[in-house]
Design a protein around this motif. Sequence first.
Motif, PDB file in Angstrom:
ATOM      1  N   LEU A  30     -30.482 -44.926   7.327  1.00  0.00           N
ATOM      2  CA  LEU A  30     -30.854 -43.520   7.528  1.00  0.00           C
ATOM      3  C   LEU A  30     -29.794 -42.576   6.997  1.00  0.00           C
ATOM      4  N   ALA A  31     -28.520 -42.964   7.177  1.00  0.00           N
ATOM      5  CA  ALA A  31     -27.449 -42.005   6.926  1.00  0.00           C
ATOM      6  C   ALA A  31     -26.956 -42.040   5.495  1.00  0.00           C
ATOM      7  N   LYS A  32     -27.494 -42.928   4.680  1.00  0.00           N
ATOM      8  CA  LYS A  32     -26.991 -43.025   3.318  1.00  0.00           C
ATOM      9  C   LYS A  32     -27.336 -41.748   2.539  1.00  0.00           C
ATOM     10  N   ASP A  33     -26.346 -41.276   1.767  1.00  0.00           N
ATOM     11  CA  ASP A  33     -26.519 -40.096   0.914  1.00  0.00           C
ATOM     12  C   ASP A  33     -26.892 -38.838   1.689  1.00  0.00           C
ATOM     13  N   THR A  34     -26.454 -38.755   2.946  1.00  0.00           N
ATOM     14  CA  THR A  34     -26.601 -37.495   3.669  1.00  0.00           C
ATOM     15  C   THR A  34     -25.208 -36.907   3.854  1.00  0.00           C
ATOM     16  N   MET A  35     -25.150 -35.808   4.600  1.00  0.00           N
ATOM     17  CA  MET A  35     -23.837 -35.188   4.822  1.00  0.00           C
ATOM     18  C   MET A  35     -23.324 -35.562   6.201  1.00  0.00           C
ATOM     19  N   ILE A  36     -22.043 -35.243   6.450  1.00  0.00           N
ATOM     20  CA  ILE A  36     -21.450 -35.619   7.737  1.00  0.00           C
ATOM     21  C   ILE A  36     -22.236 -35.004   8.879  1.00  0.00           C
ATOM     22  N   ALA A  37     -22.646 -33.748   8.685  1.00  0.00           N
ATOM     23  CA  ALA A  37     -23.389 -33.069   9.736  1.00  0.00           C
ATOM     24  C   ALA A  37     -24.694 -33.796  10.029  1.00  0.00           C
ATOM     25  N   ASP A  38     -25.328 -34.361   8.987  1.00  0.00           N
ATOM     26  CA  ASP A  38     -26.562 -35.099   9.210  1.00  0.00           C
ATOM     27  C   ASP A  38     -26.311 -36.406   9.926  1.00  0.00           C
ATOM     28  N   LEU A  39     -25.182 -37.031   9.599  1.00  0.00           N
ATOM     29  CA  LEU A  39     -24.843 -38.280  10.289  1.00  0.00           C
ATOM     30  C   LEU A  39     -24.808 -38.051  11.792  1.00  0.00           C
ATOM     31  N   VAL A  40     -24.233 -36.915  12.196  1.00  0.00           N
ATOM     32  CA  VAL A  40     -24.140 -36.619  13.621  1.00  0.00           C
ATOM     33  C   VAL A  40     -25.526 -36.456  14.221  1.00  0.00           C
ATOM     34  N   SER A  41     -26.395 -35.722  13.518  1.00  0.00           N
ATOM     35  CA  SER A  41     -27.709 -35.507  14.116  1.00  0.00           C
ATOM     36  C   SER A  41     -28.542 -36.778  14.079  1.00  0.00           C
ATOM     37  N   ILE A  42     -28.338 -37.635  13.067  1.00  0.00           N
ATOM     38  CA  ILE A  42     -29.103 -38.886  13.022  1.00  0.00           C
ATOM     39  C   ILE A  42     -28.646 -39.825  14.129  1.00  0.00           C
ATOM     40  N   SER A  43     -27.324 -40.001  14.240  1.00  0.00           N
ATOM     41  CA  SER A  43     -26.847 -40.933  15.266  1.00  0.00           C
ATOM     42  C   SER A  43     -27.152 -40.385  16.649  1.00  0.00           C
ATOM     43  N   GLY A  44     -27.258 -39.050  16.758  1.00  0.00           N
ATOM     44  CA  GLY A  44     -27.689 -38.494  18.038  1.00  0.00           C
ATOM     45  C   GLY A  44     -29.136 -38.804  18.318  1.00  0.00           C
ATOM     46  N   SER A  45     -29.962 -38.810  17.278  1.00  0.00           N
ATOM     47  CA  SER A  45     -31.398 -38.994  17.496  1.00  0.00           C
ATOM     48  C   SER A  45     -31.753 -40.434  17.848  1.00  0.00           C
TER      49      SER A  45
END
Lengths: 369, 346, 147
Positions: free
Chosen positions: A344-359
């Motif tokens: 999920l987190a590949k080629d996203t930004m750090i901010a997205d990593l946070v929201s993905i791992s939160g979800s």
Amino acid sequence: MDSSGWTELNIGPQHPSTHGVLRLKVKLDGEIIKDVEPVIGYLHRNAEKLCEMSYYCDNLIYFDRLDYVASMIMESGFLEAAEKVLDIEVPERAKWIRVIMSELSRIASHLVWAGAFGLDLGMLTPFFYCFIQREKILNIFTEVCGSRQQTNYMSIGGVYQDLQEETITHIWEFLKQFPEKLEEIYKLFIKNDIFFSRTKDIGYLPKDVAIDYGVTGPMLRASGVPYDVRKDEPYLTYDKVNFDVPVSQKGDVLARFVVRFEEMRQSARIVKQALEKLPDGPYFNPKGKKSLMIRVRGNGEAYSRVESSKGELGTYIVADGSVRPYRVRIRSPTFKNLSVLPVLAKDTMIADLVSISGSIDLVFGEVDR
Amino acid sequence: MSLLTVFQSWFSPLGHFWSYAIAYFLEAVVGLILAALSLIIMIYLFRKYMARLQRRIGPNRVGKYGLLQLIADAMKLMGKEVIFPARRDDLPYRVAPLLVIFGLFAAFFIIPYGNIPYFGSLTISHSDVTVILLFAFMAIMPIGEVLAGISSKNKYSLTGAMRAVAKDISFEVPMMLSIIAVVLMSSARTANALNLQSIITSQVIPYGILEPLGIFVFFVATVARASHTPFDLGESESELVSGFSTEYTGLRFGLFYMGLFGSIFLGSLILSVFYLGGYHGPFAGSIGWVWLMVRAFILVLIFFTVWLAMPRIRIDKFMDLGWKYLLPISFINLVISGVLTLGFGW
Amino acid sequence: MANVKEVEEPKKPVPVFSMIRGMGMLGKNLLRKPVTIQYPEQMPYIPERFRFRIFLTLDSCVGCTLCEQVCPNGSIKMEHLDRENPHNKRKIYPGVNFGTCTVCRNCEEICPTHAIYLSHEFQTSRTKNSFYYSPEELSKPEHEVLK
């Protein structure tokens, strides 16, 4: 791929946004994430082995501590298997009480998730509104069993104590004000443009990838697979209540958010029906008394599946005719769900990593066991 | 009659130069004390306001109603062990928090505070180009943040500093353009269009009413300058631990913290000076300072509500906002105010 | 499937106005009462079934060691205590280490004579390494066992 200019960054184990002790080895190209490797094991307590070393009735406290925000569901998961092995019937009233408690637990767990997810994105305030509601559920738990989180309420052959009239009225009071407050919290998130831009089309999980990785629970349902153990293989008395399985075809973080909120509404619906249908009768099978429990011998093996707030919790117990289980294996939903994070987190930004791992709704008691 | 002349008359035996030097110094001290006092009140207010929004009580143990909580916190920060990262770049590391706080307080001297009872005017700087001075001093603060991020030799800090640079560039341009619109309007009314005081006196109708787009752009830019949620990209607690201030401890961290609150307060002061008519109000001749503070504190509450309600915006979305929306809006605002000034003669 | 509910994606909010409305929703909470409970002065809601500290009635303990066996993590250890009790010939009584006690109530459930039971008492602050309660201390109320 030229990886010479990449920065390697360790996010966690001590980091404000890793729920518990998740460590993420992240390779960054500027702000773009090129590679994520979750490192787990910082909360490993050997729960499976501990279960093999103690009596069947004592195993419950280890299951309480797996997913400590929804401990009632974990207990019911273990008991489904243990009661098959020990061959103990559960009275009808106890089953209904277990359904009520599981669903309240699910609401509490999703509320914790919603609040923490808001904190991940930088929203400071909804967290408190979520916890005010959760506190009411924890008060109900204290009323029925005397503890707030590690409840140890259900026991082999039923539940530890009966549901009092007073508690039932308290649950009704809670249910009466809950939908309105939930709607308020929901709007606080969803009516926000920035929240929308942080969640929509972020962390898209296709249907087939989700199935390949063994993702279950709200994450799978947000990707469009209507799979819910409560419906597909009903346990306890879930076949006697009416509820919908929320499904979204979008598969992004926003879909997971919406699905979880819909699940809370459905859980409230289930609790209402269960309270109406709650039969009289014994709440406990005397064959499951504690003094018998340290002598009772289990036979055969059993696998049980329950729908926890994070996904499908599987418990596999092998009994060898002694007073303790020979092997206990836990299929924890969050562990499987976490494995999809690198995709999920590949080629996203750090901010997205946070929201993905939160979800994903990580609870580390469960991932590390 | 102003505070400056009162002080000068006290020290007049020392001669013209020395009496004015001491008088300016004392007036600066008074202004600083008043600003610091309002800052303390503001932080207390923030805590109570945040607590009530979140249905808590807020600090109420230290002193009556928790009034001494901030002093206790400052003492705690002072008493903390100071940890220096081993591979730091020493001079920038030490200078960075001081730069932030210097830029903040220097900007506080420029603001025309209006009149206080008995003494009269409390305007410290009498330069004719205070607008330029103000933004020059405010431009010092981001340098401190960037230095802190780079000199800490920490990947989180470095990412935070890079974000801070990107953020600063993308919001400073629309901010300046909206200020140019204000200067343009005031230039039609006064001779000293770059003097804050004459900008205030020329505001018969506050410029915020004439330039609703301008006040919107400036509001967003002020949130970005203060760098709290939704635009706290340099710090962004849940992503970069604490951004550029990750490696700071004790009082140095306290300075960054004060810089954050100070820039919210400074931003609301500037906003009320440029767009809301500064110290205008009934009895402005004697209590103009109070009117400025009332305006500023209402704005501060709005800033806090934004802080508490919003999630953090992503850095690329923020760049989009800055360059694709705020910049065109501020250009449109410039054109509109030009038409208003020259075409209608408002 | 009969009971599948397709959740619709919420509509995209209007950029600025929806945010202002959201801030207004926060503002509503300014008027509501805080929910904080200030602990030492105000007591939190303690229901009737709330349980924490283990008590022991020395006279009715028969020294059967069931509580020691059922304790999941070995918090209960039997201890020799010289005391006249016709039911307790072996003169062994349980002592509890509250540092590891998980308040699972198994000992209370299993006790055949209701000698060991849990009570409402929860204000049991201790210094490090002094969590162990000997049988005599278990039988006393909390304010008498202060160490």
